[in-house]
Design a protein around this motif. Structure first.
Motif, PDB file in Angstrom:
ATOM      1  N   SER A  36       0.988  -0.822  -0.094  1.00  0.00           N
ATOM      2  CA  SER A  36       0.106  -0.025   0.174  1.00  0.00           C
ATOM      3  C   SER A  36       1.058   0.996  -0.401  1.00  0.00           C
ATOM      4  O   SER A  36       1.807   1.140   0.271  1.00  0.00           O
ATOM      5  N   SER A  37       0.396   2.426  -0.071  1.00  0.00           N
ATOM      6  CA  SER A  37       0.666   3.790  -0.344  1.00  0.00           C
ATOM      7  C   SER A  37       1.474   3.853   1.197  1.00  0.00           C
ATOM      8  O   SER A  37       0.395   3.618   2.282  1.00  0.00           O
ATOM      9  N   GLY A  38       1.650   5.031   1.308  1.00  0.00           N
ATOM     10  CA  GLY A  38       2.080   5.282   2.791  1.00  0.00           C
ATOM     11  C   GLY A  38       0.856   6.526   3.055  1.00  0.00           C
ATOM     12  O   GLY A  38       0.332   7.102   2.180  1.00  0.00           O
ATOM     13  N   TYR A  39      -0.005   5.895   4.851  1.00  0.00           N
ATOM     14  CA  TYR A  39      -1.677   6.508   5.162  1.00  0.00           C
ATOM     15  C   TYR A  39      -0.916   7.108   6.116  1.00  0.00           C
ATOM     16  O   TYR A  39      -0.763   6.350   6.829  1.00  0.00           O
ATOM     17  N   ILE A  40      -2.306   7.695   6.349  1.00  0.00           N
ATOM     18  CA  ILE A  40      -2.564   8.336   7.901  1.00  0.00           C
ATOM     19  C   ILE A  40      -3.552   7.754   8.086  1.00  0.00           C
ATOM     20  O   ILE A  40      -4.428   7.180   7.785  1.00  0.00           O
ATOM     21  N   MET A  41      -3.260   7.336   9.759  1.00  0.00           N
ATOM     22  CA  MET A  41      -4.231   6.024  10.069  1.00  0.00           C
ATOM     23  C   MET A  41      -4.899   7.481  11.498  1.00  0.00           C
ATOM     24  O   MET A  41      -6.009   6.431  12.303  1.00  0.00           O
ATOM     25  N   ASP A  42      -3.969   7.711  12.208  1.00  0.00           N
ATOM     26  CA  ASP A  42      -4.686   8.617  13.574  1.00  0.00           C
ATOM     27  C   ASP A  42      -4.208  10.380  13.312  1.00  0.00           C
ATOM     28  O   ASP A  42      -2.562  10.196  13.436  1.00  0.00           O
ATOM     29  N   ILE A  43      -4.866  11.802  13.551  1.00  0.00           N
ATOM     30  CA  ILE A  43      -4.723  12.894  13.902  1.00  0.00           C
ATOM     31  C   ILE A  43      -4.343  13.202  15.643  1.00  0.00           C
ATOM     32  O   ILE A  43      -6.125  13.358  15.131  1.00  0.00           O
ATOM     33  N   SER A  44      -3.728  13.498  15.525  1.00  0.00           N
ATOM     34  CA  SER A  44      -4.123  15.185  16.179  1.00  0.00           C
ATOM     35  C   SER A  44      -3.466  16.264  15.779  1.00  0.00           C
ATOM     36  O   SER A  44      -3.149  16.408  14.794  1.00  0.00           O
ATOM     37  N   MET A  45      -3.675  17.226  17.034  1.00  0.00           N
ATOM     38  CA  MET A  45      -3.261  18.648  16.404  1.00  0.00           C
ATOM     39  C   MET A  45      -1.633  18.449  15.998  1.00  0.00           C
ATOM     40  O   MET A  45      -0.908  19.633  15.973  1.00  0.00           O
ATOM     41  N   ARG A  46      -1.392  17.996  16.968  1.00  0.00           N
ATOM     42  CA  ARG A  46       0.538  18.214  17.135  1.00  0.00           C
ATOM     43  C   ARG A  46       1.116  17.425  16.285  1.00  0.00           C
ATOM     44  O   ARG A  46       1.862  17.638  16.269  1.00  0.00           O
ATOM     45  N   ASN A  47       0.342  15.439  15.858  1.00  0.00           N
ATOM     46  CA  ASN A  47       1.008  14.871  15.403  1.00  0.00           C
ATOM     47  C   ASN A  47       0.194  13.386  15.275  1.00  0.00           C
ATOM     48  O   ASN A  47      -0.736  13.934  15.389  1.00  0.00           O
ATOM     49  N   ALA A  48       0.757  13.011  13.877  1.00  0.00           N
ATOM     50  CA  ALA A  48      -0.371  11.547  12.925  1.00  0.00           C
ATOM     51  C   ALA A  48       0.624  10.417  13.059  1.00  0.00           C
ATOM     52  O   ALA A  48       1.792  10.737  13.139  1.00  0.00           O
ATOM     53  N   ARG A  49       0.156   9.919  12.952  1.00  0.00           N
ATOM     54  CA  ARG A  49       0.252   8.099  12.722  1.00  0.00           C
ATOM     55  C   ARG A  49       0.406   7.551  11.308  1.00  0.00           C
ATOM     56  O   ARG A  49      -1.241   7.699  10.740  1.00  0.00           O
ATOM     57  N   TYR A  50       1.470   7.354  10.369  1.00  0.00           N
ATOM     58  CA  TYR A  50       1.590   7.397   8.951  1.00  0.00           C
ATOM     59  C   TYR A  50       1.995   5.962   9.278  1.00  0.00           C
ATOM     60  O   TYR A  50       2.502   5.200   9.952  1.00  0.00           O
ATOM     61  N   GLN A  51       1.462   5.053   7.983  1.00  0.00           N
ATOM     62  CA  GLN A  51       1.588   3.604   8.064  1.00  0.00           C
ATOM     63  C   GLN A  51       2.157   3.139   6.516  1.00  0.00           C
ATOM     64  O   GLN A  51       0.940   3.624   5.270  1.00  0.00           O
ATOM     65  N   ILE A  52       2.455   2.091   5.670  1.00  0.00           N
ATOM     66  CA  ILE A  52       2.892   1.544   5.002  1.00  0.00           C
ATOM     67  C   ILE A  52       2.983   0.374   5.090  1.00  0.00           C
ATOM     68  O   ILE A  52       3.113  -0.191   5.748  1.00  0.00           O
ATOM     69  N   GLN A  53       2.410  -0.624   4.065  1.00  0.00           N
ATOM     70  CA  GLN A  53       1.731  -2.205   4.419  1.00  0.00           C
ATOM     71  C   GLN A  53       2.780  -3.301   3.125  1.00  0.00           C
ATOM     72  O   GLN A  53       3.288  -2.233   2.423  1.00  0.00           O
ATOM     73  N   LEU A  54       3.679  -4.044   3.774  1.00  0.00           N
ATOM     74  CA  LEU A  54       4.578  -4.684   3.346  1.00  0.00           C
ATOM     75  C   LEU A  54       4.457  -5.903   3.455  1.00  0.00           C
ATOM     76  O   LEU A  54       4.122  -6.210   4.420  1.00  0.00           O
ATOM     77  N   GLN A  55       5.152  -6.525   1.731  1.00  0.00           N
ATOM     78  CA  GLN A  55       5.533  -7.813   1.825  1.00  0.00           C
ATOM     79  C   GLN A  55       6.525  -8.781   2.218  1.00  0.00           C
ATOM     80  O   GLN A  55       6.980  -8.384   1.087  1.00  0.00           O
ATOM     81  N   LEU A  56       7.657  -9.201   3.078  1.00  0.00           N
ATOM     82  CA  LEU A  56       8.358  -9.875   2.456  1.00  0.00           C
ATOM     83  C   LEU A  56       7.331 -11.820   1.956  1.00  0.00           C
ATOM     84  O   LEU A  56       6.966 -12.386   3.098  1.00  0.00           O
ATOM     85  N   ILE A  57       8.317 -12.498   0.725  1.00  0.00           N
ATOM     86  CA  ILE A  57       7.969 -13.908   0.834  1.00  0.00           C
ATOM     87  C   ILE A  57       9.635 -14.008   0.727  1.00  0.00           C
ATOM     88  O   ILE A  57      10.745 -13.796   0.447  1.00  0.00           O
ATOM     89  N   TYR A  58       9.949 -15.620   1.153  1.00  0.00           N
ATOM     90  CA  TYR A  58      11.063 -16.257   1.714  1.00  0.00           C
ATOM     91  C   TYR A  58      10.204 -18.039   1.813  1.00  0.00           C
ATOM     92  O   TYR A  58       9.183 -18.247   1.467  1.00  0.00           O
ATOM     93  N   TYR A  59      11.423 -18.241   1.682  1.00  0.00           N
ATOM     94  CA  TYR A  59      11.588 -19.948   1.632  1.00  0.00           C
ATOM     95  C   TYR A  59      12.233 -20.691   2.584  1.00  0.00           C
ATOM     96  O   TYR A  59      12.852 -19.852   3.422  1.00  0.00           O
ATOM     97  N   LYS A  60      12.010 -21.504   3.589  1.00  0.00           N
ATOM     98  CA  LYS A  60      11.285 -22.144   4.296  1.00  0.00           C
ATOM     99  C   LYS A  60      11.879 -23.509   4.342  1.00  0.00           C
ATOM    100  O   LYS A  60      11.357 -24.374   4.251  1.00  0.00           O
ATOM    101  N   GLU A  61      12.880 -24.075   4.461  1.00  0.00           N
ATOM    102  CA  GLU A  61      13.283 -25.362   5.001  1.00  0.00           C
ATOM    103  C   GLU A  61      12.703 -26.516   5.800  1.00  0.00           C
ATOM    104  O   GLU A  61      12.311 -25.716   6.537  1.00  0.00           O
TER     105      GLU A  61
END
Length: 145
Positions: A115-140
């Motif tokens: 996903s693109s980075g986006y705001i999850m929570d806002i106050s007038m002092r600061n905001a929580r932003y997030q971006i979703q990621l995925q790691l694909i890997y092989y496991k023996e």
């Protein structure tokens, strides 16, 4: 070699040159800017199981930050630009084959932005932003003796 997937991911992102001075946490984000965190998600880890017991897996997570926020247009553009640049950095690392170090028996395959980075929570002092990621890997499969 890291002992867990989350440790490898955390160490990988702590080395990102885009991060400013701030606290880096796992599964926790304080209420003061500037902070960063890796938060694990809810997902089915196994994508494919092979006959020999090896598996193709995924690890989905959010990279989150607490940023300064107010009604100033320039500051908020800068916050959004950070996440655009962060996504580009992740894509560049993936294309270069630079991945988080994983535990023994695990081999990274890809790292992608979900996903693109986006705001999850806002106050007038600061905001929580997030971006979703995925790691694909092989496991023996564990070898039983």
């Amino acid at each position: 070699m890291d002992e867990s997937i989350i440790a490898g991911i955390t160490n990988f992102f702590m080395a990102c040159p885009l991060l400013r001075d701030g606290v880096f946490r796992v599964n926790a984000l304080g209420d003061q800017a500037i902070e960063y965190s890796i938060e694990t998600g809810v997902f089915n880890p196994i994508l494919k199981r092979y006959v020999n017991g090896d598996t193709l897996r995924q690890y989905q997570f959010n990279f989150v930050s607490r940023e300064y926020y107010d009604m100033d247009r320039i500051r908020n553009i800068q916050n959004s630009e950070f996440y655009e640049q962060f996504a580009e950095w992740v894509e560049e690392q993936e294309s270069l084959g630079n991945f988080p170090e994983l535990p023994e028996g695990c081999e990274p395959d890809s790292l992608s932005v979900l996903s693109s980075g986006y705001i999850m929570d806002i106050s007038m002092r600061n905001a929580r932003y997030q971006i979703q990621l995925q790691l694909i890997y092989y496991k023996e499969a564990k070898k039983h003796e």
